[in-house]
Design an enzyme around this catalytic site. Structure first.
Site, PDB file in Angstrom:
ATOM      1  N   THR A  95     -88.243  72.058 -57.013  1.00 14.82           N
ATOM      2  CA  THR A  95     -87.046  71.605 -56.299  1.00 14.82           C
ATOM      3  C   THR A  95     -86.623  72.605 -55.228  1.00 14.82           C
ATOM      4  O   THR A  95     -86.274  72.227 -54.109  1.00 14.82           O
ATOM      5  CB  THR A  95     -85.866  71.421 -57.275  1.00 14.82           C
ATOM      6  OG1 THR A  95     -86.193  70.389 -58.186  1.00 14.82           O
ATOM      7  CG2 THR A  95     -84.591  71.039 -56.549  1.00 14.82           C
ATOM      8  N   GLU A 142     -84.507  63.171 -57.614  1.00 13.28           N
ATOM      9  CA  GLU A 142     -85.287  64.094 -58.437  1.00 13.28           C
ATOM     10  C   GLU A 142     -86.603  63.456 -58.898  1.00 13.28           C
ATOM     11  O   GLU A 142     -86.619  62.333 -59.401  1.00 13.28           O
ATOM     12  CB  GLU A 142     -84.454  64.542 -59.648  1.00 13.28           C
ATOM     13  CG  GLU A 142     -85.166  65.490 -60.597  1.00 13.28           C
ATOM     14  CD  GLU A 142     -85.656  66.764 -59.933  1.00 13.28           C
ATOM     15  OE1 GLU A 142     -84.909  67.337 -59.117  1.00 13.28           O
ATOM     16  OE2 GLU A 142     -86.795  67.181 -60.213  1.00 13.28           O
TER      17      GLU A 142
HETATM   18  C1  GP9 Z   1     -82.343  72.009 -61.857  1.00  9.71           C
HETATM   19  C2  GP9 Z   1     -83.120  71.015 -61.084  1.00  9.71           C
HETATM   20  C3  GP9 Z   1     -84.568  70.943 -61.502  1.00  9.71           C
HETATM   21  O1  GP9 Z   1     -81.140  72.406 -61.338  1.00  9.71           O
HETATM   22  O2  GP9 Z   1     -82.923  71.077 -59.742  1.00  9.71           O
HETATM   23  O3  GP9 Z   1     -85.441  71.707 -60.775  1.00  9.71           O
HETATM   24  P1  GP9 Z   1     -87.032  71.472 -60.872  1.00  9.71           P
HETATM   25  O4  GP9 Z   1     -87.437  71.761 -62.289  1.00  9.71           O
HETATM   26  O5  GP9 Z   1     -87.304  70.055 -60.517  1.00  9.71           O
HETATM   27  O6  GP9 Z   1     -87.615  72.419 -59.913  1.00  9.71           O
HETATM   28 MN    MN Z   2     -87.111  68.768 -58.862  1.00  4.59          MN
END
Ligand code: GP9
Ligand code: MN
Length: 715
Positions: free
Chosen positions: A305, A261
């Protein structure tokens, strides 16, 4: 006292009195449903206040229709509206119990076979208490029937009815602006249907969903198979043969996709205070059996994401605004990696510590052919396990082991981490040897700490793979989904990276994220080709020995020779090994120098790159908006039927139990003896005894996550 009672009585006998009573009852009932039937994740007083407020505007507006009617009709219509909205609430209560999400028009239309699940779900799961949803309707009918309240048939001025409607609209405006204050992009980015209900209420969500569905279906209806022609033509003309040296080197192996992430490439080998921030990932990056890329870019737009996931598993670009998964994930046809690997006998699963509904994953993953969607409800989440968006990474990996060992092999497992997410809060107990940075920018200063935490979690997970022997027959792919520090923090980045005059060019270069493939025996090295998330699917499929030429993909194999190395960003900007374009500015990619007067060769290269960028984006948009893959049938590819999937924990448990008979899971191979206890983690949340009590992890974790002042940390 008596007087007050009779005053109230006579007020209730007026039309306005009855109208207010109906609203108050409906309001109270809705709040009861919110608190007992839905898990909206209300965080803090402000969100609580919005939750209390949000049923009112729509209820006043809808019930207010009755005020335009005359005499008895007025009462009847208030009751009918009450009944209809209650039925809708009731249906959502039942649907939510099964899917932790709200009913969408896409599902009801039956454009998706998920609708099959709807009726079965509803039949089996009604609880007697659910009928209390109709209590207010019953009360209104009874008080009128038994004449406890008398109907007031005196005419009401139209102007008054209009005033009530206007009041409802103004109240809604206030609600909306408060919601945006807490969560900007709420309606344009559609993070999660739960968010819209939490901030704006169920009725507004319904209208919003209806409008969105109408818009997308209108475009979809106009599209036809012939629209695919130009897409196919471009893809066929630009397809590059994959690198045969790597074809099938990982054939039949398990695949772990580790989603890092908000992880930027600069973190690799980065030292702070004399310490490596990500020692585990650095080791993997430099290992002989790792193919790593150092000019690999994230290409996400607003879908963040979800855009990364879409590109990686479909080789399609995100759309201009919003998220493809949120807007099209429930209804469109996809040809995604999980569904393709299904043909090769793979079991596919995604793991994540947030709610299943975020980014509409609970519906999208069905269209992508994921066998299992292991999200928050699958894990044992104690009060100090969560931070920011969900369960902390160390715990996510550790608790995923119990499911991983049950997956029939070969499997494809995507692990979506999330602790390293803006605004990078980490509870004290989890802070180890990396101090906060001192850029003076609060959100940047925690970034290295959470990245370090993520790195430690990856280290623990990799150690478990080794211990259990899973590493020997697995390919592990790592990728960073998008930037962690956005272009709004250039000053802090300049300080952190020690770059003078950090500008838009530097920001474009910082869109680099890691991409690594690690597998024992893999011929590794650091590859310098320029590419992006759109290219991962063909690269991975080639390693797995899957002939991907029959799929419509906008990317190409990163290991192939003679690739076009233009990396298109959703903004229309691009990076090539020579040129970087940001807005109308052109830079030399290697020197960072602004090119004011391009040479003819540079101009030609720039035009070509602009052309390619706009072409791929618009063709990909055409595929998504027109749902064109429904017209495309790759040979021997079985289209996904979303109705075949059930992501409820009980169903997954049953399915996994049954799957043990195949004898291919790690657990089955180990004669039913679990290898979960071989998982070693230093997660402080799991420490027993005095140690843990002394520093009370739960209070510090909670405090840290809730005290964060950032908007986007709020759920
Ligand atoms: C939440 C996570 C965050 O489930 O995948 O998503 P993002 O804010 O990075 O798009
Ligand atoms: Mn993300």
């Amino acid at each position: 006292m008596k007087q007050v009672g009779s005053r109230i009585q006579s007020w209730l006998n007026s039309r306005l009195g009855f109208f207010v009573l109906a609203i108050v009852l409906f309001w109270a009932k809705t709040l009861w449903v919110y608190n007992t039937r839905f898990a909206l994740g209300v965080d803090g007083r402000f969100q609580q206040m919005l939750l209390v407020l949000n049923p009112l505007p729509a209820t006043i507006l809808l019930f207010g229709i009755g005020l335009y009617m005359t005499g008895r009709k007025s009462y009847v219509s208030i009751i009918i509206v009450d009944l209809l909205t209650s039925m809708w609430l009731f249906a959502n209560v039942l649907y939510y119990r099964e899917f932790s999400d709200f009913i969408t028009f896409a599902l009801m239309k039956g454009s998706s076979s998920v609708s099959n699940n709807l009726s079965t779900a509803i039949a089996g799961i009604i609880k007697p208490g659910d009928f209390l949803v109709f209590l207010d309707v019953a009360i209104l009918i009874l008080v009128l029937a038994f004449k406890l309240i008398r109907m007031d048939i005196r005419p009401i001025k139209k102007r008054f009815a209009m005033l009530v409607s206007v009041f409802a609209v103004v109240l809604f405006g206030a609600n909306l602006s408060m919601a945006y204050h807490d969560r900007s992009g709420l309606l344009t980015r559609t993070f999660d249907n739960n968010y819209i209900v939490k901030y704006l209420g169920l009725d507004v969500y319904t209208v919003y969903d209806g409008v969105k569905t109408a818009q997308t279906s209108a475009v979809r209806a106009k599209a036809s198979a012939s629209d695919l022609k130009s897409v196919k033509k471009w893809i066929n003309n630009n397809r590059i043969a994959p690198n045969v040296q790597y074809t099938g080197v990982a054939k039949g192996k398990n695949v772990f996709v580790i989603h890092l992430e908000s992880f930027q490439q600069f973190l690799i080998d980065f030292k702070y205070d004399g310490k490596e921030v990500t020692p585990n990932l650095n080791k993997i990056y430099h290992a002989n059996d790792t193919i790593a890329f150092d000019n690999f870019f994230n290409q996400v737009g607003q879908g963040k994401t979800s855009d990364a996931e879409l590109m990686l598993e479909n080789s399609l670009y995100g759309i201009d605004g919003g998220s493809v998964m949120s807007n099209y994930g429930s209804s469109n046809t996809f040809e995604a990696v999980p569904s393709i690997l299904d043909e090769d006998g793979y079991t596919t699963a995604a793991f994540h510590g947030d709610k299943g509904s975020f980014w509409n994953r609970d519906n999208t993953y069905k269209q992508w052919g994921y066998d299992y969607w292991i999200s928050k409800s699958y894990y044992d989440v104690k009060s100090d396990y969560d931070i920011g968006y969900g369960m902390k990474d160390k715990l996510l990996f550790q608790q995923s082991a119990q499911y991983i060992e049950q997956l029939p092999q070969p499997f494809y497992a995507k692990m979506i981490t999330l602790t390293n997410h803006y605004p990078y809060p980490l509870d004290k107990k989890n802070v180890t040897d990396i101090p906060k940075t001192d850029t003076g920018d609060k959100t940047v200063d925690g970034y290295l700490q959470t990245a370090h935490y993520l790195d430690q979690s990856v280290g623990e997970f990799m150690a478990w793979l080794k211990k259990t022997g899973l590493d020997k027959n697995s390919l592990v792919m790592f990728y960073g989904d998008h930037y962690g520090v956005s272009g709004n923090h250039n000053k802090a980045m300049a300080k952190l990276m020690n770059i003078k005059g950090y500008n838009e060019y530097n920001d474009a270069q910082q869109q680099r994220v890691p991409l690594m493939f690690n597998m024992p025996g893999l011929k590794g090295g650091i590859n310098h080709t320029y590419g992006g998330e759109i290219d991962v699917m063909p690269t991975l499929l080639n390693l797995l020995g899957v002939d991907s030429s029959k799929y419509l993909m906008f990317g190409n194999d990163l290991l192939a020779a003679n690739r076009n190395q233009t990396v298109a960003f959703r903004s229309g900007n691009f990076v090539t090994p020579q040129l970087t374009r940001v807005g109308s500015h052109l830079y030399n990619t290697t020197t960072g120098e602004l090119i004011k007067k391009p040479t003819p060769a540079q101009k030609k290269a720039e035009d070509e790159a602009i052309n390619r960028t706009t072409t791929v984006l618009s063709l990909s948009d055409r595929v998504v908006n027109g749902d064109l893959l429904r017209f495309y049938k790759p040979k021997n590819y079985k289209k996904v039927d979303a109705g075949d999937y059930n992501y409820k924990l009980s169903a997954a448990k049953k399915e996994l139990k049954k799957a043990q008979k195949k004898g291919t899971s790690l657990l089955a191979k180990n004669k039913g003896k679990s290898v979960v206890d071989q998982y070693v983690t230093d997660a402080p949340e799991l420490k027993k005894g005095k140690d843990a009590d002394d520093s009370s992890p739960s209070s510090s974790a909670k405090k840290d996550s809730s005290s964060s002042s950032s908007k986007s940390s709020k759920k």
